[in-house]
Design a protein around this motif. Structure first.
Motif, PDB file in Angstrom:
ATOM      1  N   PRO A 190       0.881  -1.183  -0.123  1.00 47.16           N
ATOM      2  CA  PRO A 190      -0.059   0.082  -0.005  1.00 47.16           C
ATOM      3  C   PRO A 190       0.869   1.245   0.068  1.00 47.16           C
ATOM      4  CG  PRO A 190       0.069  -1.003   2.157  1.00 47.16           C
ATOM      5  CD  PRO A 190       0.872  -2.001   1.216  1.00 47.16           C
ATOM      6  N   ASP A 250       0.500   4.112   2.103  1.00 44.29           N
ATOM      7  CA  ASP A 250       0.726   4.774   3.291  1.00 44.29           C
ATOM      8  C   ASP A 250       0.972   4.029   4.302  1.00 44.29           C
ATOM      9  OD1 ASP A 250       1.103   6.458   5.283  1.00 44.29           O
ATOM     10  OD2 ASP A 250      -0.693   7.659   5.226  1.00 44.29           O
ATOM     11  N   THR A 262      -0.871   4.017   7.782  1.00 42.58           N
ATOM     12  CA  THR A 262      -2.494   3.679   7.965  1.00 42.58           C
ATOM     13  C   THR A 262      -2.651   2.083   7.554  1.00 42.58           C
ATOM     14  OG1 THR A 262      -2.994   4.770   5.844  1.00 42.58           O
ATOM     15  CG2 THR A 262      -3.103   5.946   7.777  1.00 42.58           C
ATOM     16  N   ALA A 263      -1.808   1.560   7.109  1.00 45.21           N
ATOM     17  CA  ALA A 263      -1.996   0.211   6.429  1.00 45.21           C
ATOM     18  C   ALA A 263      -1.857  -0.867   7.543  1.00 45.21           C
ATOM     19  CB  ALA A 263      -1.241   0.114   5.057  1.00 45.21           C
ATOM     20  N   LEU A 264      -1.417  -0.434   8.717  1.00 51.51           N
ATOM     21  CA  LEU A 264      -1.471  -1.484   9.688  1.00 51.51           C
ATOM     22  C   LEU A 264      -2.387  -1.391  10.678  1.00 51.51           C
ATOM     23  CD1 LEU A 264       2.373  -1.728   9.919  1.00 51.51           C
ATOM     24  CD2 LEU A 264       0.763  -3.489   9.128  1.00 51.51           C
ATOM     25  N   LEU A 324       5.148  -4.197   5.592  1.00 50.92           N
ATOM     26  CA  LEU A 324       4.187  -4.216   4.705  1.00 50.92           C
ATOM     27  C   LEU A 324       4.594  -5.099   3.362  1.00 50.92           C
ATOM     28  CD1 LEU A 324       2.480  -0.853   5.133  1.00 50.92           C
ATOM     29  CD2 LEU A 324       1.158  -3.007   5.371  1.00 50.92           C
TER      30      LEU A 324
END
Lengths: 298, 336
Positions: A92, A94, A97-99, A160
């Motif tokens: 992703p 960003d 904010t992706a976790l 990520l």
């Protein structure tokens, strides 16, 4: 044969304007394709459509998305979801904010392996530890127990990336994976993604607005303007001689560190106007085709 | 460390709050007309009798002096003696507290279950008629006050289809082996399921009446924040991993969405406890609220003071519990 093949994909807002206009692109196994365009060109939408995460307001008006020999859009929703989960993955934009802020890192990497692919917890954990080491996370055991807020942005993006590679997907969509990062970290992350891709021989669709990045990472690229493909070429050909006027202008607009005196060159108005005319002609043709069909049906 | 500091801070503010409550309740109930002594004496009592009884209860002293005497007693755990029953207030109040606590907690559990189910279903089927139906049900549940729900429930399940008891806390003829007044918990611990079923059958309707408006609030608020959470990046990322919608809601969104709801539930729970006063009266439930109404009718000043102080203690305890739970659910606070 290409592993991912998007055919004539047309997306539109429900009862609204088109976001993509008959976009076709292919990614061969192990190939890296850049997807370039200005913001609003629809490049992220292609990635979202492939991964089945289009926003609710967007509908697929036309087209096929072939992934590993199956047209995803012809599958029932549950089957499609599982197929995507097992063969593709997303890096992703960003990392902040992706976790999920209320889960530890460990399960966020291993859950897919356990719940979708049926691995044992032990195997999944071992796999996660290997991957974290591969993306140069120091002390992976400790990081597995950390919460996202305890880690830096660069660390989270590494996690990520590790998570995207966890299930050995055959296709990864990287949606501007370095945009949200510090410039000093961007380079490391790029090198990391390129290295992981080469080792795992994963097909990679690299969405970016940065032609400099494309020239370093990709083998082929697709240039998008206003939801239309304006150029599909190998990176070598493109940088030697872009065929489309818009591509050439985009390439010229890329700042060159070797010649800072040149300053910033915008894409000339005449070029964008001519592409926009193409887009409008396309819309007119589509609309009249739809109207004719509608009249024939009525 | 963090939690200890929060606790210490809260204990200090609690003490100040309780002092304020004590001052207000003491003086307000003395401004309201009605003389407790006059209520205790037979109609033919002389002025002299009244004066003697006033002196006995210290009612002839100045208000400030009375307050001083009462407060110094309270600090030492002596809340005075009830004028009507002539028993220590503290014992009376603590004897009734378990009944009200059990009722409130049962109502809270029901509210969380109903509201949670409504929110999850509404989120799962967002944008469909199911969600619209849930919104309508929430609106109705919220716009009718708890005591009216009590009456509706009595009519439905007490009169028309009599499947629940409508009065009292337990069937009076039953032999109760309990050592505490926490009937619901103790019957369960003693595995006396026959008694437990009887108690639940008495408590269910008053608890449900209290729970319905709160369930509606939980349902609406949790659904709203669930729907917002469903659009966040980590939820989108989870979708690409192949999880189904239900799992994404439960595992990825619920915990993060529950945080803002939790604060509000804490505040609303204190309103619910306030609601027990009328609901207990309605269902003749032997709790603090029922006792409070009797105390007010009889102008039993020490008892009213004791009950109000206890309610204040419960309210601050609930708020503290919410803050602590918030810290437990939100890892960012825990490690700060």
């Amino acid at each position: 044969m290409s592993f991912l093949s998007v055919r004539n994909l047309t997306l539109r807002l429900k009862n609204g304007p088109r976001l993509l206009r008959r976009v076709s692109l292919d990614v061969a196994p192990g190939e890296v394709r850049g997807l370039v365009g200005e913001s609003g060109a629809g490049k992220s939408m292609i990635g979202k459509a492939i991964l089945g995460i289009l926003p609710g307001a967007v509908e697929i008006a036309e087209g096929e998305i072939w992934l590993d020999g199956t047209d995803l859009l012809s599958l029932p929703p549950t089957e499609r979801r599982r197929r995507i989960g097992a063969t593709a993955a997303l890096i992703p934009q960003d990392p902040l904010t992706a976790l999920n802020p209320s889960h530890r890192i460990g399960p966020q990497i291993t859950d897919r392996l356990v719940h979708i692919l049926g691995w044992s917890r032990t195997d999944a954990t071992a796999r996660a530890l290997d991957l974290l080491a591969e993306v140069h996370i120091p002390d992976p055991e400790r990081v597995m127990r950390n919460y996202p807020h305890e880690l830096s942005g660069g660390m989270r993006q590494r996690i990520l990336i590790a998570s995207a590679f966890a299930a050995e997907p055959k296709l990864i969509v990287a949606d501007e994976p370095t945009t949200a990062l510090d410039v000093t970290v961007q380079k490391q992350i790029l090198r990391l993604i390129a290295g992981m891709q080469a080792r795992h021989q994963t097909a990679l669709l690299f969405v970016t607005h940065d032609l400099g990045v494309v020239s370093k990472v990709c083998q082929r690229l697709t240039v998008l303007y206003s939801g239309m493909v304006v150029e599909d070429a190998s990176v070598t050909d493109f940088f030697a001689a872009p065929r489309h006027a818009y591509s050439a202008a985009l390439l010229a607009a890329t700042p060159k560190y070797t010649d800072p005196a040149a300053g910033l060159l915008p894409v000339p108005e005449t070029v964008t106007a001519s592409v926009r005319a193409e887009v409008e002609a396309f819309d007119r043709a589509m609309d009249s085709a739809i109207n004719e069909r509608g009249l024939a049906d009525g | 460390m963090q939690i200890l500091r929060i606790l210490l801070m809260r204990l200090t503010t609690t003490a100040i709050t309780l002092l304020g409550v004590a001052i207000i309740v003491f003086f307000v109930i003395r401004v309201v007309p009605g003389n407790p002594v006059a209520m205790m004496l037979p109609p033919g009592a002389t002025e002299d009798d009244i004066a003697r009884l006033n002196a006995l209860y210290g009612l002839d002293k100045s208000l400030v002096a009375q307050f001083g005497i009462w407060l110094s007693g309270v600090v030492q755990g002596d809340f005075g003696t009830s004028i009507t029953s002539r028993q220590p207030v503290l014992g009376l109040v603590l004897g009734r507290l378990p009944a009200t606590l059990e009722l409130s907690i049962m109502a809270l559990v029901i509210a969380c279950l109903l509201g949670g189910a409504a929110a999850l279903t509404g989120t799962r089927y967002r944008g469909t008629r199911t969600e619209a139906a849930i919104d309508v049900a929430d609106g109705v549940a919220l716009s009718v006050p708890d005591f009216l729900w009590g009456l509706v429930l009595i009519l439905l399940f007490g009169v028309l289809v009599p499947i629940f008891h409508i009065s009292g806390r337990v069937t009076p003829s039953l032999d109760l082996p309990f050592t505490t007044n926490f009937y619901l918990f103790e019957s369960l611990l003693r595995l006396r399921l026959d008694l437990w079923a009887d108690i639940v059958s008495h408590m269910f309707m008053p608890a449900l009446a209290l729970a319905i408006p709160l369930a509606a609030i939980i349902g609406q608020l949790l659904k709203q924040s669930l729907k917002e959470t469903m659009n966040l990046d980590y939820v989108t990322l989870a979708r690409t991993k192949g999880y189904g919608e239900t799992r994404v809601i439960l595992r990825e969104a619920l915990r993060n969405a529950a945080l803002p709801t939790l604060t509000l539930v804490g505040v609303q729970f204190t309103f619910l406890i306030g609601g027990t006063v009328i609901i207990e009266r309605l269902f003749s439930y032997e709790g603090l609220g029922n006792m409070a109404i009797d105390a007010v009718i009889n102008r039993d000043l020490p008892l009213i003071q004791g009950i109000v102080i206890l309610f204040a203690v419960i309210f601050t305890a609930v708020n503290l519990a919410v803050d602590l739970l918030y810290a437990v659910l939100n890892p960012r606070l825990r490690h700060a």
